[in-house]
Design a protein around this motif. Structure first.
Motif, PDB file in Angstrom:
ATOM      1  N   TYR A  66       0.833  -1.199   0.000  1.00  0.00           N
ATOM      2  CA  TYR A  66       0.000   0.000   0.000  1.00  0.00           C
ATOM      3  C   TYR A  66       0.873   1.255   0.000  1.00  0.00           C
ATOM      4  O   TYR A  66       1.919   1.306   0.652  1.00  0.00           O
ATOM      5  N   LYS A  74      -7.652   1.029   4.219  1.00  0.00           N
ATOM      6  CA  LYS A  74      -7.740  -0.402   4.489  1.00  0.00           C
ATOM      7  C   LYS A  74      -8.095  -0.634   5.952  1.00  0.00           C
ATOM      8  O   LYS A  74      -8.933  -1.490   6.278  1.00  0.00           O
ATOM      9  N   ASN A  77     -11.713   0.207   6.502  1.00  0.00           N
ATOM     10  CA  ASN A  77     -12.539  -0.874   5.959  1.00  0.00           C
ATOM     11  C   ASN A  77     -12.623  -2.039   6.936  1.00  0.00           C
ATOM     12  O   ASN A  77     -13.698  -2.625   7.140  1.00  0.00           O
ATOM     13  N   TRP A 166     -13.943  -5.512  -2.768  1.00  0.00           N
ATOM     14  CA  TRP A 166     -12.748  -5.707  -1.928  1.00  0.00           C
ATOM     15  C   TRP A 166     -12.116  -7.050  -2.286  1.00  0.00           C
ATOM     16  O   TRP A 166     -12.735  -7.891  -2.952  1.00  0.00           O
ATOM     17  N   GLY A 171     -10.743  -6.010   4.517  1.00  0.00           N
ATOM     18  CA  GLY A 171     -10.779  -4.640   4.030  1.00  0.00           C
ATOM     19  C   GLY A 171      -9.741  -4.295   2.996  1.00  0.00           C
ATOM     20  O   GLY A 171      -9.610  -3.116   2.626  1.00  0.00           O
ATOM     21  N   ASN A 172      -8.983  -5.266   2.495  1.00  0.00           N
ATOM     22  CA  ASN A 172      -8.035  -4.979   1.417  1.00  0.00           C
ATOM     23  C   ASN A 172      -8.814  -4.576   0.170  1.00  0.00           C
ATOM     24  O   ASN A 172      -9.753  -5.261  -0.232  1.00  0.00           O
ATOM     25  N   TYR A 173      -8.418  -3.504  -0.447  1.00  0.00           N
ATOM     26  CA  TYR A 173      -9.249  -2.861  -1.469  1.00  0.00           C
ATOM     27  C   TYR A 173      -8.412  -2.387  -2.657  1.00  0.00           C
ATOM     28  O   TYR A 173      -7.190  -2.538  -2.693  1.00  0.00           O
TER      29      TYR A 173
END
Length: 246
Positions: A66, A74, A77, A166, A171-173
């Motif tokens: 990231y 993240k 999220n 996702w 929450g990885n987006y």
């Protein structure tokens, strides 16, 4: 083995139904595939917690690169995953998440077109062979998939995403500029090596990769069933008092 023969073998194995050579002419054998990972909870290594089994990640090196300004989203999220995860809203899961979600799927193949049918919410994913992406700014939940063969490996280039999906419940987006290149390599008649290289300059400092194995289900009479996500979500909303009964 010639390239044409390799392609034919791969297609024979991944197809929804193929001629059963040892059976009565016209009989077919279904091919149903599923990933056996906990990646839908978290694509990185993770410890067990209530409702979540421990799991080894599918991210190469266990690191998602990231950008400094992107990691906060993240984390946000992850805090809101019970309500904000697109899966909780019954949205289509996108690519690559559809491939490792805990739902079986089937693949129909022809030289010009491939379709992937998932048990989750009747998801149908189209892969157009040996063709170019359409021009313009287009946003699709499943992206636009264009396939080609590199020897015995199916390569699928996917673009034109929405930013709504996702990669997991952690929450990885990604953004709408996501670009995914998948590689499907036949290991045995019952195993496919699945790899995906992920690139999104808005969110990540460099491309990164995931890898896992897809397994052919061997139970007698196995087939893809139904997971009516929208109906279940509505029932849950009524139970919580968010909607009145129909």
């Amino acid at each position: 083995m010639s390239a044409r023969a390799i392609v034919s073998v791969f297609a024979l194995v991944i197809a929804v139904s193929v001629p059963a050579l040892a059976q009565t002419p016209g009989a077919t054998v279904p091919r149903v595939w599923e990933a056996l990972t906990t990646a839908n909870f978290d694509i990185q290594d993770h410890a067990a917690r209530p409702g979540v089994p421990a799991g080894q990640g599918i991210v190469e090196g266990n690191e998602i690169p990231y950008k400094p300004g992107a990691i906060a989203k993240k984390q946000e999220n992850a805090r809101k995953r019970e309500t904000d995860d697109p899966e909780a809203k019954c949205f289509l899961l996108g690519v690559p998440r559809t491939m490792y979600a805990p739902f079986p799927f089937q693949i129909v193949y022809s030289p010009a077109y491939m379709a992937i049918f998932s048990e989750y919410a009747h998801t149908t994913r189209s892969v157009f062979m040996n063709s170019e992406h359409p021009p313009g700014l287009i946003e699709w939940f499943m992206g636009d998939s264009r396939g080609r063969w590199e020897g015995d490996t199916l390569v699928v280039d996917v673009r034109h995403f929405t930013d709504t999906t996702w990669f997991d419940r952690a929450g990885n987006y990604h953004s709408a500029d996501l670009h995914v290149v998948e590689r499907y390599s036949l290991m045995t008649p019952d195993h496919i090596r699945y790899e995906a290289t992920i690139e999104d300059p808005n969110v990540y400092s460099r491309p990164w990769k995931i890898a896992l194995t897809l397994y052919r289900r061997k139970e007698p009479n196995v087939r893809v069933l139904e997971y009516e996500c929208y109906a279940y979500a509505q029932e849950e909303a009524v139970r919580r008092g968010e909607l009145g009964p129909k």
